[in-house]
Design a protein around this motif. Structure first.
Motif, PDB file in Angstrom:
ATOM      1  N   PRO A   1       7.754 -11.514   8.786  1.00 20.18           N
ATOM      2  CA  PRO A   1       8.027 -11.280   7.355  1.00 20.18           C
ATOM      3  C   PRO A   1       7.583  -9.873   6.941  1.00 20.18           C
ATOM      4  CG  PRO A   1       6.204 -12.838   7.655  1.00 20.18           C
ATOM      5  CD  PRO A   1       6.767 -12.566   9.016  1.00 20.18           C
ATOM      6  N   GLU A   2       8.430  -9.206   6.192  1.00 16.84           N
ATOM      7  CA  GLU A   2       8.189  -7.841   5.732  1.00 16.84           C
ATOM      8  C   GLU A   2       6.862  -7.722   4.955  1.00 16.84           C
ATOM      9  OE1 GLU A   2      10.462  -5.415   6.483  1.00 16.84           O
ATOM     10  OE2 GLU A   2       9.501  -3.821   5.315  1.00 16.84           O
ATOM     11  N   GLY A   3       6.489  -8.828   4.307  1.00 16.29           N
ATOM     12  CA  GLY A   3       5.299  -8.844   3.458  1.00 16.29           C
ATOM     13  C   GLY A   3       3.994  -8.561   4.184  1.00 16.29           C
ATOM     14  N   VAL A   4       3.949  -8.764   5.505  1.00 18.65           N
ATOM     15  CA  VAL A   4       2.697  -8.509   6.226  1.00 18.65           C
ATOM     16  C   VAL A   4       2.289  -7.042   6.126  1.00 18.65           C
ATOM     17  CG1 VAL A   4       2.983 -10.382   7.893  1.00 18.65           C
ATOM     18  CG2 VAL A   4       3.820  -8.116   8.471  1.00 18.65           C
ATOM     19  N   LEU A   5       3.250  -6.177   5.822  1.00 20.11           N
ATOM     20  CA  LEU A   5       2.951  -4.751   5.736  1.00 20.11           C
ATOM     21  C   LEU A   5       2.171  -4.399   4.472  1.00 20.11           C
ATOM     22  CD1 LEU A   5       6.394  -3.367   6.928  1.00 20.11           C
ATOM     23  CD2 LEU A   5       4.235  -3.244   8.186  1.00 20.11           C
ATOM     24  N   ASN A   6       2.198  -5.315   3.505  1.00 19.96           N
ATOM     25  CA  ASN A   6       1.547  -5.019   2.225  1.00 19.96           C
ATOM     26  C   ASN A   6       0.039  -4.849   2.328  1.00 19.96           C
ATOM     27  OD1 ASN A   6       4.011  -5.075   1.019  1.00 19.96           O
ATOM     28  ND2 ASN A   6       3.865  -7.234   0.435  1.00 19.96           N
ATOM     29  N   ILE A   7      -0.523  -5.320   3.423  1.00 18.91           N
ATOM     30  CA  ILE A   7      -1.955  -5.186   3.616  1.00 18.91           C
ATOM     31  C   ILE A   7      -2.354  -3.715   3.833  1.00 18.91           C
ATOM     32  CG2 ILE A   7      -1.923  -5.555   6.124  1.00 18.91           C
ATOM     33  CD1 ILE A   7      -4.429  -7.242   5.809  1.00 18.91           C
ATOM     34  N   PHE A   8      -1.394  -2.904   4.251  1.00 21.20           N
ATOM     35  CA  PHE A   8      -1.682  -1.491   4.535  1.00 21.20           C
ATOM     36  C   PHE A   8      -1.399  -0.614   3.325  1.00 21.20           C
ATOM     37  CE2 PHE A   8      -0.286  -3.362   8.638  1.00 21.20           C
ATOM     38  CZ  PHE A   8      -1.529  -3.352   9.247  1.00 21.20           C
ATOM     39  N   THR A   9      -2.133   0.487   3.275  1.00 19.90           N
ATOM     40  CA  THR A   9      -1.976   1.381   2.124  1.00 19.90           C
ATOM     41  C   THR A   9      -0.876   2.401   2.362  1.00 19.90           C
ATOM     42  OG1 THR A   9      -3.739   2.706   3.081  1.00 19.90           O
ATOM     43  CG2 THR A   9      -4.337   1.287   1.255  1.00 19.90           C
TER      44      THR A   9
ATOM     45  N   LYS B   1      10.904   6.659   3.924  1.00 21.44           N
ATOM     46  CA  LYS B   1      12.123   6.024   4.422  1.00 21.44           C
ATOM     47  C   LYS B   1      11.836   5.034   5.561  1.00 21.44           C
ATOM     48  CE  LYS B   1      16.575   7.205   6.513  1.00 21.44           C
ATOM     49  NZ  LYS B   1      17.511   8.305   6.813  1.00 21.44           N
ATOM     50  N   TYR B   2      10.943   5.442   6.467  1.00 21.07           N
ATOM     51  CA  TYR B   2      10.641   4.593   7.623  1.00 21.07           C
ATOM     52  C   TYR B   2       9.485   3.642   7.360  1.00 21.07           C
ATOM     53  CZ  TYR B   2      13.941   7.320  10.342  1.00 21.07           C
ATOM     54  OH  TYR B   2      15.096   7.896  10.801  1.00 21.07           O
ATOM     55  N   ASN B   3       9.049   3.632   6.094  1.00 19.46           N
ATOM     56  CA  ASN B   3       8.026   2.686   5.648  1.00 19.46           C
ATOM     57  C   ASN B   3       6.692   2.833   6.391  1.00 19.46           C
ATOM     58  OD1 ASN B   3       7.124   0.742   3.947  1.00 19.46           O
ATOM     59  ND2 ASN B   3       8.128  -0.975   4.972  1.00 19.46           N
ATOM     60  N   ILE B   4       6.315   4.076   6.655  1.00 28.70           N
ATOM     61  CA  ILE B   4       5.051   4.350   7.344  1.00 28.70           C
ATOM     62  C   ILE B   4       3.876   4.030   6.415  1.00 28.70           C
ATOM     63  CG2 ILE B   4       3.645   6.179   8.409  1.00 28.70           C
ATOM     64  CD1 ILE B   4       6.227   5.393   9.995  1.00 28.70           C
ATOM     65  N   ARG B   5       2.877   3.365   6.953  1.00 30.92           N
ATOM     66  CA  ARG B   5       1.692   3.006   6.170  1.00 30.92           C
ATOM     67  C   ARG B   5       0.449   3.522   6.885  1.00 30.92           C
ATOM     68  NH1 ARG B   5       2.928  -1.234   2.205  1.00 30.92           N
ATOM     69  NH2 ARG B   5       5.197  -1.154   2.082  1.00 30.92           N
ATOM     70  N   PHE B   6      -0.695   3.164   6.314  1.00 28.03           N
ATOM     71  CA  PHE B   6      -1.954   3.596   6.916  1.00 28.03           C
ATOM     72  C   PHE B   6      -2.969   2.463   6.847  1.00 28.03           C
ATOM     73  CE2 PHE B   6      -6.068   5.797   6.986  1.00 28.03           C
ATOM     74  CZ  PHE B   6      -5.903   6.522   8.154  1.00 28.03           C
ATOM     75  N   SER B   7      -3.770   2.338   7.911  1.00 25.28           N
ATOM     76  CA  SER B   7      -4.844   1.358   7.908  1.00 25.28           C
ATOM     77  C   SER B   7      -6.192   2.081   7.960  1.00 25.28           C
ATOM     78  CB  SER B   7      -4.725   0.428   9.121  1.00 25.28           C
ATOM     79  OG  SER B   7      -5.941  -0.288   9.269  1.00 25.28           O
ATOM     80  N   PRO B   8      -6.912   2.118   6.830  1.00 22.17           N
ATOM     81  CA  PRO B   8      -8.213   2.804   6.820  1.00 22.17           C
ATOM     82  C   PRO B   8      -9.224   2.094   7.715  1.00 22.17           C
ATOM     83  CG  PRO B   8      -7.474   2.282   4.582  1.00 22.17           C
ATOM     84  CD  PRO B   8      -6.571   1.562   5.521  1.00 22.17           C
ATOM     85  N   THR B   9      -9.182   0.763   7.789  1.00 23.85           N
ATOM     86  CA  THR B   9     -10.176   0.042   8.590  1.00 23.85           C
ATOM     87  C   THR B   9      -9.955   0.265  10.087  1.00 23.85           C
ATOM     88  OG1 THR B   9      -8.778  -1.901   8.406  1.00 23.85           O
ATOM     89  CG2 THR B   9     -10.693  -1.808   6.953  1.00 23.85           C
ATOM     90  N   GLN B  10      -8.696   0.335  10.511  1.00 19.48           N
ATOM     91  CA  GLN B  10      -8.428   0.554  11.939  1.00 19.48           C
ATOM     92  C   GLN B  10      -8.249   2.035  12.259  1.00 19.48           C
ATOM     93  OE1 GLN B  10      -5.454  -2.168  13.631  1.00 19.48           O
ATOM     94  NE2 GLN B  10      -5.638  -3.504  11.876  1.00 19.48           N
ATOM     95  N   ASN B  11      -8.256   2.868  11.218  1.00 17.98           N
ATOM     96  CA  ASN B  11      -8.023   4.311  11.357  1.00 17.98           C
ATOM     97  C   ASN B  11      -6.744   4.591  12.153  1.00 17.98           C
ATOM     98  OD1 ASN B  11      -8.489   7.025  10.980  1.00 17.98           O
ATOM     99  ND2 ASN B  11      -9.908   7.216  12.711  1.00 17.98           N
ATOM    100  N   LYS B  12      -5.666   4.028  11.664  1.00 15.60           N
ATOM    101  CA  LYS B  12      -4.387   4.136  12.357  1.00 15.60           C
ATOM    102  C   LYS B  12      -3.245   4.391  11.404  1.00 15.60           C
ATOM    103  CE  LYS B  12      -5.013   1.507  16.484  1.00 15.60           C
ATOM    104  NZ  LYS B  12      -5.167   0.218  17.067  1.00 15.60           N
ATOM    105  N   ILE B  13      -2.285   5.166  11.879  1.00 12.95           N
ATOM    106  CA  ILE B  13      -1.022   5.281  11.169  1.00 12.95           C
ATOM    107  C   ILE B  13      -0.197   4.065  11.563  1.00 12.95           C
ATOM    108  CG2 ILE B  13       1.064   6.655  10.840  1.00 12.95           C
ATOM    109  CD1 ILE B  13      -0.592   9.110  11.799  1.00 12.95           C
TER     110      ILE B  13
END
Ligand code: ZN
Length: 349
Positions: free
Chosen positions: A133-141, A160-172
């Motif tokens: 589900p697309e919604g799982v991405l909402n956890i990322f900033t 466009k490519y819906n790139i997000r960021f995870s501060p806790t995992q320090n990952k793009i």
């Protein structure tokens, strides 16, 4: 955050040996270390020289011919790639290695890797990857990392490519969609140096205990966005990493780039491309890897193109004029350099 370091430190050498047994990799136990054929880069066990070592004290694999030091995570990734085995990061790497370690040892170890070869090998009937589900991405900033902005990736491209960021995992965070635009996997680009060195830059992502991994070679990154361009232009540009597809968004020419997310082209992914877009020409735009004065890499690319030439006209980018630095992708130095490289591509037809 998963403690990969801990998993590696608590590896049990006997369990590592039985893992090698299961993969039918022969070895010699010499006390402090194991010696085995260089299956990290050689497809054939029989032809490979015995120059791959596993050191029991550091739990590091070392290939003296090509790959150098590899953590067990990197080793398995290399092994599957060299053997052309389609793998799923969670089942075929993470679970296998966790099963060799005392860390987290109370969990039941699955033996899924027994069937790796059969499980994902391309079958006659096409298999559709399961969608998340697309919604799982909402956890990322929503955040534009400086590492990518300074690498020629625009904010518009990341949107466009819906790139997000995870501060806790320090990952793009890089969502992977299939040709139809279904979310089939989520990968993370690590920014933490230890992770980059020991596990690799790109890895699947875990969210609340669940892995969002998918067999990468069964999909082409960016195809959902760029298939119309490829159809229209009749040319498909195959890059190694997602980053190149994103960089291409800033170029003036239509984006005909897709990424294989590795350094191999699999027949299954090729089938998808041909089926979706019928390109007249497929250009391999892999990273520059030739050491000065050598020809191995040229040969490797040439052979890859020859192997698949029945599918389309194949060509590859080979940097004769040293416009790129070692390990650069052909898109790394901007559009002008890319167009020069494209113009001088080596045609295998
Ligand atoms: Zn090797």
């Amino acid at each position: 955050m998963i403690d990969y370091q801990e998993i590696i430190e608590q590896l049990d050498d006997n369990k590592v040996k039985s893992m090698l047994d299961r993969f039918e990799i022969p070895y010699e136990d010499r006390g402090n270390y194991l010696v085995m054929p260089t299956v990290c880069h050689h497809a054939s066990v029989d032809e490979a020289s015995w120059k791959l070592y596993y050191y029991k004290n550091t739990h590091i694999f070392h290939c003296f011919t090509e790959d150098g030091s590899q953590s067990i995570f990197t080793f398995l990734k290399n092994f599957y790639t060299a053997q052309n085995i389609v793998y799923d990061w969670y089942n075929d790497i993470y679970e296998v290695i966790r099963g060799c370690s005392h860390f987290d040892g109370d969990k039941i170890v699955t033996n899924t890797y027994r069937a790796v070869r059969d499980k994902y090998m391309p079958q006659k009937d096409r298999r559709e990857l399961p969608a998340y589900p697309e919604g799982v991405l909402n956890i990322f900033t929503k955040y534009y990392p400086i590492e990518w902005l300074s690498d020629g990736i625009s904010k518009e491209a990341m949107d466009k490519y819906n790139i997000r960021f995870s501060p806790t995992q320090n990952k793009i965070i890089i969502p992977h969609y299939d040709a139809a635009g279904r979310l089939v996997g989520i990968r993370g680009r690590a920014l933490n140096q230890w992770e980059i060195e020991n596990l690799g830059k790109y890895m699947p992502v875990q969210i609340e205990g669940k892995w969002y991994s998918h067999p990468l070679s069964l999909n082409l990154y960016g195809l959902n966005f760029n298939k119309e361009n490829i159809k229209e232009m009749g040319i498909a540009l195959l890059f190694e990493a997602e980053k190149s597809v994103l960089q291409f968004e800033s170029f003036n020419m239509p984006n005909c780039a897709v990424a294989v997310c590795g350094s191999k082209l699999n027949k299954y992914a090729l089938d998808i491309l041909v089926r979706e877009c019928h390109p007249r020409e497929i250009v391999i735009c892999f990273d520059q890897e030739e050491e000065p004065g050598k020809q191995d890499y040229f040969d490797k690319l040439y052979n890859l193109c020859s192997k698949y030439r029945v599918y389309a006209n194949f060509s590859f980018i080979y940097d004769k004029e040293k416009l790129l630095r070692l390990k650069d992708s052909p898109s790394d130095r901007g559009e002008e350099v890319f167009l020069k490289l494209l113009e001088k591509r080596t045609k295998v037809y």
